[in-house]
Design a protein around this motif. Structure first.
Motif, PDB file in Angstrom:
ATOM      1  N   LYS A   1       0.690  -1.729   0.096  1.00 26.15           N
ATOM      2  CA  LYS A   1      -0.086  -0.355   0.272  1.00 26.15           C
ATOM      3  C   LYS A   1       1.113   1.500   0.011  1.00 26.15           C
ATOM      4  N   PHE A   2       0.723   2.186  -0.336  1.00 25.61           N
ATOM      5  CA  PHE A   2       1.311   3.964  -0.580  1.00 25.61           C
ATOM      6  C   PHE A   2       0.679   4.613  -1.185  1.00 25.61           C
ATOM      7  N   PHE A   3       0.821   5.476  -1.670  1.00 27.29           N
ATOM      8  CA  PHE A   3       0.173   7.295  -2.323  1.00 27.29           C
ATOM      9  C   PHE A   3       0.657   7.509  -3.308  1.00 27.29           C
ATOM     10  N   THR A   4       0.006   7.782  -4.184  1.00 25.86           N
ATOM     11  CA  THR A   4       0.943   8.705  -5.300  1.00 25.86           C
ATOM     12  C   THR A   4      -0.329   9.936  -5.278  1.00 25.86           C
ATOM     13  N   GLY A   5       0.450  10.709  -4.836  1.00 27.18           N
ATOM     14  CA  GLY A   5      -0.193  12.464  -4.139  1.00 27.18           C
ATOM     15  C   GLY A   5      -1.746  11.790  -4.054  1.00 27.18           C
ATOM     16  N   ILE A   6      -2.918  12.687  -4.199  1.00 26.19           N
ATOM     17  CA  ILE A   6      -3.763  12.060  -3.457  1.00 26.19           C
ATOM     18  C   ILE A   6      -4.392  10.834  -3.518  1.00 26.19           C
ATOM     19  N   TYR A   7      -4.538  10.010  -4.515  1.00 26.46           N
ATOM     20  CA  TYR A   7      -4.585   8.756  -4.373  1.00 26.46           C
ATOM     21  C   TYR A   7      -4.229   7.553  -4.106  1.00 26.46           C
ATOM     22  N   PRO A   8      -4.666   6.740  -3.415  1.00 29.10           N
ATOM     23  CA  PRO A   8      -4.431   5.450  -2.639  1.00 29.10           C
ATOM     24  C   PRO A   8      -3.813   3.814  -3.979  1.00 29.10           C
ATOM     25  N   TYR A   9      -2.904   3.764  -3.748  1.00 27.26           N
ATOM     26  CA  TYR A   9      -2.486   2.200  -4.222  1.00 27.26           C
ATOM     27  C   TYR A   9      -3.282   0.944  -2.978  1.00 27.26           C
ATOM     28  N   SER A  10      -3.756  -0.320  -3.520  1.00 28.03           N
ATOM     29  CA  SER A  10      -3.707  -0.550  -2.704  1.00 28.03           C
ATOM     30  C   SER A  10      -3.380  -2.598  -3.683  1.00 28.03           C
ATOM     31  N   LEU A  11      -2.400  -3.368  -3.403  1.00 27.85           N
ATOM     32  CA  LEU A  11      -2.211  -4.518  -3.943  1.00 27.85           C
ATOM     33  C   LEU A  11      -2.065  -5.138  -3.160  1.00 27.85           C
ATOM     34  N   MET A  12      -2.500  -6.364  -3.379  1.00 26.46           N
ATOM     35  CA  MET A  12      -2.782  -7.998  -2.493  1.00 26.46           C
ATOM     36  C   MET A  12      -1.608  -8.780  -3.804  1.00 26.46           C
ATOM     37  N   THR A  13      -1.224 -10.349  -3.664  1.00 23.10           N
ATOM     38  CA  THR A  13      -1.357 -11.244  -4.328  1.00 23.10           C
ATOM     39  C   THR A  13      -1.331 -12.789  -3.210  1.00 23.10           C
ATOM     40  N   SER A  14      -1.395 -13.620  -3.420  1.00 22.97           N
ATOM     41  CA  SER A  14      -1.527 -15.049  -3.100  1.00 22.97           C
ATOM     42  C   SER A  14      -1.099 -15.928  -3.726  1.00 22.97           C
TER      43      SER A  14
ATOM     44  N   VAL B   1     -12.826  -5.616  17.547  1.00 27.44           N
ATOM     45  CA  VAL B   1     -12.417  -4.662  18.202  1.00 27.44           C
ATOM     46  C   VAL B   1     -11.316  -4.140  19.208  1.00 27.44           C
ATOM     47  N   ASP B   2     -11.555  -4.965  20.490  1.00 28.33           N
ATOM     48  CA  ASP B   2     -10.972  -5.060  21.096  1.00 28.33           C
ATOM     49  C   ASP B   2      -8.849  -5.805  21.355  1.00 28.33           C
ATOM     50  N   ASP B   3      -9.120  -6.409  19.769  1.00 30.10           N
ATOM     51  CA  ASP B   3      -7.549  -7.006  19.182  1.00 30.10           C
ATOM     52  C   ASP B   3      -6.857  -5.625  18.093  1.00 30.10           C
ATOM     53  N   ALA B   4      -7.397  -4.333  18.233  1.00 29.10           N
ATOM     54  CA  ALA B   4      -7.201  -3.715  17.726  1.00 29.10           C
ATOM     55  C   ALA B   4      -5.427  -3.240  17.434  1.00 29.10           C
ATOM     56  N   PRO B   5      -5.151  -3.185  19.147  1.00 33.89           N
ATOM     57  CA  PRO B   5      -3.802  -2.974  19.997  1.00 33.89           C
ATOM     58  C   PRO B   5      -3.195  -4.158  18.864  1.00 33.89           C
ATOM     59  N   TYR B   6      -2.984  -4.882  18.357  1.00 30.91           N
ATOM     60  CA  TYR B   6      -2.699  -5.939  17.603  1.00 30.91           C
ATOM     61  C   TYR B   6      -1.886  -4.755  16.114  1.00 30.91           C
ATOM     62  N   ARG B   7      -2.741  -4.177  15.793  1.00 28.60           N
ATOM     63  CA  ARG B   7      -2.081  -3.127  14.726  1.00 28.60           C
ATOM     64  C   ARG B   7      -0.940  -2.320  14.688  1.00 28.60           C
ATOM     65  N   LYS B   8      -1.141  -2.136  15.831  1.00 29.79           N
ATOM     66  CA  LYS B   8       0.052  -1.011  16.829  1.00 29.79           C
ATOM     67  C   LYS B   8       1.107  -1.995  17.195  1.00 29.79           C
ATOM     68  N   GLN B   9       1.106  -3.274  17.189  1.00 31.07           N
ATOM     69  CA  GLN B   9       1.972  -3.942  17.273  1.00 31.07           C
ATOM     70  C   GLN B   9       3.410  -4.598  15.949  1.00 31.07           C
ATOM     71  N   LEU B  10       2.828  -4.699  15.026  1.00 28.55           N
ATOM     72  CA  LEU B  10       3.006  -4.756  13.649  1.00 28.55           C
ATOM     73  C   LEU B  10       3.020  -3.670  13.003  1.00 28.55           C
ATOM     74  N   GLY B  11       2.636  -2.139  13.815  1.00 22.52           N
ATOM     75  CA  GLY B  11       3.289  -1.048  13.219  1.00 22.52           C
ATOM     76  C   GLY B  11       2.452  -0.481  11.840  1.00 22.52           C
ATOM     77  N   LEU B  12       1.548  -0.646  11.842  1.00 24.94           N
ATOM     78  CA  LEU B  12       0.394  -0.857  10.604  1.00 24.94           C
ATOM     79  C   LEU B  12       0.358   0.475  10.104  1.00 24.94           C
ATOM     80  N   THR B  13       0.031   1.429   9.868  1.00 22.33           N
ATOM     81  CA  THR B  13      -0.582   2.948   9.641  1.00 22.33           C
ATOM     82  C   THR B  13      -1.640   2.184   9.231  1.00 22.33           C
ATOM     83  N   GLU B  14      -2.830   3.753   9.640  1.00 23.65           N
ATOM     84  CA  GLU B  14      -4.184   3.641   9.920  1.00 23.65           C
ATOM     85  C   GLU B  14      -4.416   3.990   8.203  1.00 23.65           C
ATOM     86  N   TRP B  15      -5.402   3.299   7.278  1.00 25.26           N
ATOM     87  CA  TRP B  15      -5.591   3.846   5.866  1.00 25.26           C
ATOM     88  C   TRP B  15      -7.135   4.622   5.856  1.00 25.26           C
TER      89      TRP B  15
END
Length: 306
Positions: free
Chosen positions: A103-116, A292-306
């Protein structure tokens, strides 16, 4: 998500002894060198989640973002090429699944890619069984899927795209390596990585961002030792000047520490290098932590709030 897995005994009985010779021209299956150690880590009912700080080359500039690699083992129907959710698990294969997000932004708009990517562990299939990629950004979105057909020794592919020049397509790629399967082979059995002059289908995320049709390309592959107890796998595509370099730990479970992708710039623009460096990691049954109570795991993983 369930953690249903084939017994470790199956892995032990289907893995040849280390160093077993293969007939000339046979592609080695992804077989762990130490099945027991592999099972202790990967069959514990947990997934490995790793966050990487991302510097993404796009539109001639560098953009900040993040990437997450999610590795987990699952039961998988080899014929249907979907996850086993009902039926006899003894009839299924065990795969290492990688969900690779970027995930990254180019100027005003975001890109989101996922490969499985779904790679059979200690099976007979010479290649990964299935790869899918979706890409979303504010101009539109695309979806690509590749299924390996062992009898045909070919990849059957489909592309669904918003963009006129791509449209809806179905295609076949003769037997070749996939760049996307390299990541799983590193984690299962680095000794099975292809080296030398080979033909490779470039990564589907690269293809989508470059609006390239997937096809096998000539490549030079190498595996070398590096400082700090790491190894480096490199893929070079001489015909269009792209290089992928993946660094990983030299001991099991062969964690990926960083990677780089260098490609030529457009026109007179200089080459740019996308870089990703590991920052955070969790080893957890994440599918059970969806409240909802599991949200702190996101902080542990260092994830940005998108």
């Amino acid at each position: 998500m369930t953690a249903l897995l084939l017994p470790l005994l199956l892995l032990l009985t289907t893995t040849p002894s280390a160093g077993a010779a293969l007939p000339a021209g046979v592609i080695p299956a992804a077989r762990p060198a130490d099945p027991e150690a592999f099972g202790r880590y990967w069959y514990a009912g947990k997934a490995e989640l790793t966050r990487y700080a991302l510097e993404q080359a796009r539109y001639g500039e560098m953009h900040q973002g993040e990437s997450v690699l999610v590795f987990v083992t699952e039961p998988f129907w080899p014929d249907k090429q979907v996850k086993l959710e009902r039926g006899d698990p003894a009839r299924a294969a065990t795969v290492l699944k990688l969900n690779f997000t970027r995930k990254f932004f180019t100027g005003i708009y975001p890109y989101s890619l996922m490969t499985s990517t779904f790679t059979q562990i200690s099976g007979t299939a010479p290649h990964t069984l299935k790869v899918t990629t979706s890409a979303q950004e504010w101009c539109g979105h695309t979806f690509t899927q590749l299924n390996y057909r062992e009898r045909e020794r070919a990849w059957r592919g489909l592309l669904r795209s918003y963009f006129e020049n791509e449209g809806d397509r179905e295609f076949t790629i003769p037997d070749a390596w996939l760049e996307d399967e390299i990541w799983n082979r590193i984690r299962i059995a680095p000794a099975s990585l292809p080296v030398g002059s080979i033909r490779v289908v470039p990564g589907l995320q690269f293809a989508r961002m470059g609006h390239r049709f997937s096809a096998a390309e000539p490549a030079e592959a190498s595996l070398s030792d590096a400082a700090g107890g790491e190894r480096v796998y490199t893929l070079r595509y001489p015909e269009f000047g792209r290089t992928l370099t993946i660094r990983f730990q030299s001991v099991a479970p062969y964690k990926i520490t960083s990677w780089e992708e260098t490609q030529p710039g457009r026109g007179a623009s200089p080459p740019l290098t996308t870089k990703a460096v590991r920052t955070n990691e969790l080893y957890i049954d994440y599918w059970r932590h969806n409240g909802v109570d599991d949200a702190p795991y996101r902080k542990q993983l260092g994830l940005t709030e998108w």
